[in-house]
Design a protein around this motif. Structure first.
Motif, PDB file in Angstrom:
ATOM      1  N   SER A 106       0.897  -1.182  -0.179  1.00  0.00           N
ATOM      2  CA  SER A 106       0.123  -0.092   0.181  1.00  0.00           C
ATOM      3  C   SER A 106       0.943   1.273  -0.016  1.00  0.00           C
ATOM      4  N   ASN A 107       0.301   2.324  -0.482  1.00  0.00           N
ATOM      5  CA  ASN A 107       1.069   3.454  -0.424  1.00  0.00           C
ATOM      6  C   ASN A 107       1.794   3.802   0.945  1.00  0.00           C
ATOM      7  N   ASP A 108       1.248   3.515   2.025  1.00  0.00           N
ATOM      8  CA  ASP A 108       1.671   4.008   3.302  1.00  0.00           C
ATOM      9  C   ASP A 108       3.058   3.198   3.485  1.00  0.00           C
ATOM     10  N   MET A 109       2.860   1.832   3.257  1.00  0.00           N
ATOM     11  CA  MET A 109       4.126   0.951   3.267  1.00  0.00           C
ATOM     12  C   MET A 109       5.184   1.271   2.341  1.00  0.00           C
ATOM     13  N   VAL A 110       4.707   1.591   1.167  1.00  0.00           N
ATOM     14  CA  VAL A 110       5.810   2.203   0.260  1.00  0.00           C
ATOM     15  C   VAL A 110       6.511   3.630   0.598  1.00  0.00           C
ATOM     16  N   PHE A 111       5.515   4.242   0.878  1.00  0.00           N
ATOM     17  CA  PHE A 111       6.236   5.522   1.805  1.00  0.00           C
ATOM     18  C   PHE A 111       7.119   5.475   2.898  1.00  0.00           C
ATOM     19  N   TYR A 112       7.156   4.453   3.661  1.00  0.00           N
ATOM     20  CA  TYR A 112       8.061   4.179   4.776  1.00  0.00           C
ATOM     21  C   TYR A 112       9.154   3.829   4.015  1.00  0.00           C
ATOM     22  N   ARG A 113       9.177   2.791   3.133  1.00  0.00           N
ATOM     23  CA  ARG A 113      10.153   2.379   2.423  1.00  0.00           C
ATOM     24  C   ARG A 113      11.163   3.364   1.690  1.00  0.00           C
ATOM     25  N   LYS A 114      10.256   3.826   0.934  1.00  0.00           N
ATOM     26  CA  LYS A 114      11.048   5.011   0.311  1.00  0.00           C
ATOM     27  C   LYS A 114      11.890   6.066   1.184  1.00  0.00           C
ATOM     28  N   ASN A 115      11.238   6.298   2.077  1.00  0.00           N
ATOM     29  CA  ASN A 115      11.877   7.629   3.017  1.00  0.00           C
ATOM     30  C   ASN A 115      12.943   6.849   3.839  1.00  0.00           C
ATOM     31  N   ILE A 116      13.116   5.788   4.167  1.00  0.00           N
ATOM     32  CA  ILE A 116      14.058   5.095   4.859  1.00  0.00           C
ATOM     33  C   ILE A 116      15.283   4.895   3.899  1.00  0.00           C
ATOM     34  N   LEU A 117      14.972   4.574   2.869  1.00  0.00           N
ATOM     35  CA  LEU A 117      16.085   4.563   1.597  1.00  0.00           C
ATOM     36  C   LEU A 117      16.665   5.734   1.327  1.00  0.00           C
ATOM     37  N   MET A 118      15.987   6.677   1.618  1.00  0.00           N
ATOM     38  CA  MET A 118      16.569   8.221   1.246  1.00  0.00           C
ATOM     39  C   MET A 118      17.027   8.860   2.390  1.00  0.00           C
ATOM     40  N   HIS A 119      17.002   8.102   3.571  1.00  0.00           N
ATOM     41  CA  HIS A 119      17.448   8.499   5.002  1.00  0.00           C
ATOM     42  C   HIS A 119      16.857   9.602   5.410  1.00  0.00           C
ATOM     43  N   LYS A 120      15.259   9.563   5.085  1.00  0.00           N
ATOM     44  CA  LYS A 120      14.295  10.596   5.518  1.00  0.00           C
ATOM     45  C   LYS A 120      13.496  10.174   6.725  1.00  0.00           C
ATOM     46  N   TYR A 121      13.427  10.643   7.767  1.00  0.00           N
ATOM     47  CA  TYR A 121      12.691  10.102   8.964  1.00  0.00           C
ATOM     48  C   TYR A 121      11.530  10.783   9.489  1.00  0.00           C
ATOM     49  N   GLU A 122      11.181  11.963   8.725  1.00  0.00           N
ATOM     50  CA  GLU A 122      10.015  12.912   9.115  1.00  0.00           C
ATOM     51  C   GLU A 122       8.875  12.158   9.704  1.00  0.00           C
ATOM     52  N   ARG A 123       8.265  11.148   9.141  1.00  0.00           N
ATOM     53  CA  ARG A 123       7.173  10.408   9.760  1.00  0.00           C
ATOM     54  C   ARG A 123       7.695   9.405  10.772  1.00  0.00           C
ATOM     55  N   CYS A 124       9.099   9.181  11.067  1.00  0.00           N
ATOM     56  CA  CYS A 124       9.534   8.225  11.980  1.00  0.00           C
ATOM     57  C   CYS A 124       9.253   8.701  13.557  1.00  0.00           C
ATOM     58  N   SER A 125       8.820   7.800  14.412  1.00  0.00           N
ATOM     59  CA  SER A 125       8.752   7.952  15.808  1.00  0.00           C
ATOM     60  C   SER A 125       9.910   8.227  16.217  1.00  0.00           C
ATOM     61  N   ASN A 126       9.872   9.393  17.268  1.00  0.00           N
ATOM     62  CA  ASN A 126      11.014   9.726  17.835  1.00  0.00           C
ATOM     63  C   ASN A 126      11.382   8.669  18.920  1.00  0.00           C
ATOM     64  N   VAL A 127      10.679   7.797  19.392  1.00  0.00           N
ATOM     65  CA  VAL A 127      10.715   6.572  20.193  1.00  0.00           C
ATOM     66  C   VAL A 127      12.011   5.840  19.432  1.00  0.00           C
ATOM     67  N   CYS A 128      11.880   5.515  17.981  1.00  0.00           N
ATOM     68  CA  CYS A 128      12.647   4.916  17.250  1.00  0.00           C
ATOM     69  C   CYS A 128      13.956   5.679  17.107  1.00  0.00           C
ATOM     70  N   LEU A 129      13.814   6.977  16.815  1.00  0.00           N
ATOM     71  CA  LEU A 129      14.987   7.824  16.709  1.00  0.00           C
ATOM     72  C   LEU A 129      16.037   8.067  17.892  1.00  0.00           C
TER      73      LEU A 129
END
Ligand SMILES: C[S@@+](CC[C@H](N)C(=O)[O-])C[C@H]1O[C@@H](n2cnc3c(N)ncnc32)[C@H](O)[C@@H]1O
Ligand code: SF4
Ligand code: SF4
Length: 454
Positions: free
Chosen positions: A413-436
């Protein structure tokens, strides 16, 4: 067996893994050689990806996949999955290897820390059928609710997981279990994660509103007598202000009822009484540090008792969650609070790692490629339950390419693909700060999915 030796010979040539493979081939104590060999192969290819050795992953895949029989769908899928990760593909042909599934929103309790809606909603039969269809490819399935045992179809899910060799885990408050269910769970080798936030009646009932401690104890006794040595039993304790000083007692409690592992999780989000969340709200950093300082002590007690401890509490006040970061006070950060977010980035070990990894093919998080969290709304899936839900209207409710099987539509789905793309581009805007801010050694996004099929 010949194909295994051929595969292991290829693996042996990979730098750093020679001894591991040699041991597999020569150890007479390994009783199930096939399973052990698969474990090594799957671990190896993931470790290569996790350490940025993507060219070696691609070559390894091309060298060994031809030896893996078509009927071994799980292994083929795991290898293809790692191959796709190494290629940086975001719309995956490989299927998910671990699905965490919310089966219902219905629940018998009203726990003070739980923000989940309680509604009479269940996954559809179509979803369930589609899930069963892909089980031959799946390694792990984790069920949670609401309360999973409200769903009368649970027996079918257990049977199908067992038949298809899927390692099934169920997160439960353990209050709706009966003798028949307990025996079935133990026979089918389901990992049972029981949520018990206190070993004491008064605290337990004050957190788990609507629960009876006596019923819990009755059920835990039944589980203890029905359990077999192969079963894996876990207690999940959500730590908050009112129970933080009961962790040691919880370890003894777990031992008494035959549990193998205690997981400690920091409370997330808010409760009605606003001072329970000591981890995110910067309410009492000295208390958080006090808990952090007892890590080794808890570890020692667990060792002494012969149980495992998975301590996900922040090991330093700096590793607290998102809200803590926004409110963090000057004395907690070297460098001051002027440019709060940047300061965090400079001061946080995980983020030092993020800047390094951009140069060496490593990804910060592998969760979007290997696993999926499926909430009851099938189009709002995300890599893990802690990933923030997509609020981007353009993304929501759209799937890239609808497939017959809705589980697979969700997977791409778009959401999963969105996360994959962003992780590949080292962009973490939508990532949780708990993870960061997570300590690297406990970060779930980098977890190796072991070959633990049942
Ligand atoms: C939402 S529950 C659903 C499964 C089941 N009803 C149970 O309580 O085990 C899943 C897990 O999340 C934990 N949990 C609930 N609220 C939480 C919170 N605010 N922070 C962290 N964990 C939480 C629960 O204790 C449980 O272990
Ligand atoms: S039992 Fe689980 S789902 Fe139900 S209220 Fe408690 S934490 Fe939430
Ligand atoms: S880093 Fe965290 S929020 Fe981002 S994709 Fe991974 S698990 Fe999700």
């Amino acid at each position: 067996m010949e194909h295994l030796n051929q595969i292991l010979e290829v693996c042996k040539k990979i730098k750093g893994f020679h001894n591991m493979v040699n041991k597999t081939q020569s150890d007479p104590n390994i009783d199930n050689y096939e399973v052990y060999a698969y474990k090594i192969i799957v671990e190896l290819i993931q470790k290569l990806n996790n350490s940025g050795r993507t060219d070696e992953v691609k070559q390894l895949y091309l060298d060994i996949d031809k030896y893996v029989p078509e009927k071994n769908k799980k292994l083929k899928n795991a290898l293809l999955n790692e191959y796709e990760i190494a290629q940086g593909i975001t719309f995956l042909k490989s299927f998910p290897r671990h699905i965490q599934l919310v089966t219902t929103l219905q629940c018998n309790l009203n726990c003070i820390m739980c923000g989940d809606k309680k509604e009479n909603v269940f996954i559809s039969d179509k979803y369930l059928n589609d899930l069963i269809e892909i089980m031959p490819y799946l390694q792990f399935l984790t069920l949670r609710g609401g309360e999973v045992f409200y769903d009368k179809r649970i027996g079918r899910i257990i049977d199908e997981s067992y038949k298809n060799g899927v390692k099934l885990s169920i997160v439960t408050n353990a209050l709706l279990l009966d003798d028949v269910l307990i025996n079935k769970l133990m026979y089918s080798d389901v990992a049972l994660v029981c949520s018990v936030d206190s070993p004491f009646k008064e605290t337990y009932e004050s957190i788990r509103v609507g629960a009876k401690f006596d019923t819990l104890i009755e059920n835990l006794k039944k589980i203890r007598s029905a359990r077999k040595s192969k079963n894996f039993l876990v207690i999940n304790m959500v730590v908050m202000r009112r129970n933080y000083n009961e962790i040691e007692d919880m370890l003894y409690f777990a031992k008494e009822y035959g549990f193998d592992l205690v997981t400690l999780c920091p409370i997330e989000g808010n409760t009605e009484s606003s001072d329970e969340n000591i981890f995110e709200n910067n309410l009492d950093n000295s208390l958080v540090q006090k808990i952090a300082d007892r890590r080794e002590y808890f570890e020692k007690i667990a060792n002494k008792l012969g149980i495992k401890l998975d301590n996900n509490l922040p090991c330093n006040v700096k590793y607290c969650g998102a809200k803590n970061i926004n409110n963090i006070s000057e004395e907690n950060i070297e460098g001051g609070i002027d440019k709060k977010q940047e300061t965090i980035i400079l001061n946080n070990k995980q983020n030092e790692f993020i800047s390094q990894e951009k140069n060496d093919n490593k990804l910060f998080c592998y969760a979007p490629f290997r696993q999926m969290f499926q909430p009851i709304d099938i189009y709002s899936c995300k890599p893990l339950c802690r990933c923030p839900v997509g609020n981007d209207e353009q993304n929501k409710n759209i799937v890239f390419e609808k497939q017959e099987n809705i589980v697979l539509s969700s997977w791409n789905s778009n959401d999963m693909v969105f996360y994959r793309k962003n992780i590949l581009m080292h962009k973490y805007e939508r990532c949780s700060n708990v993870c960061l801010n997570a300590a690297q050694d406990t970060f779930e996004g980098k977890r190796i999915l072991l070959w633990e099929v049942r």
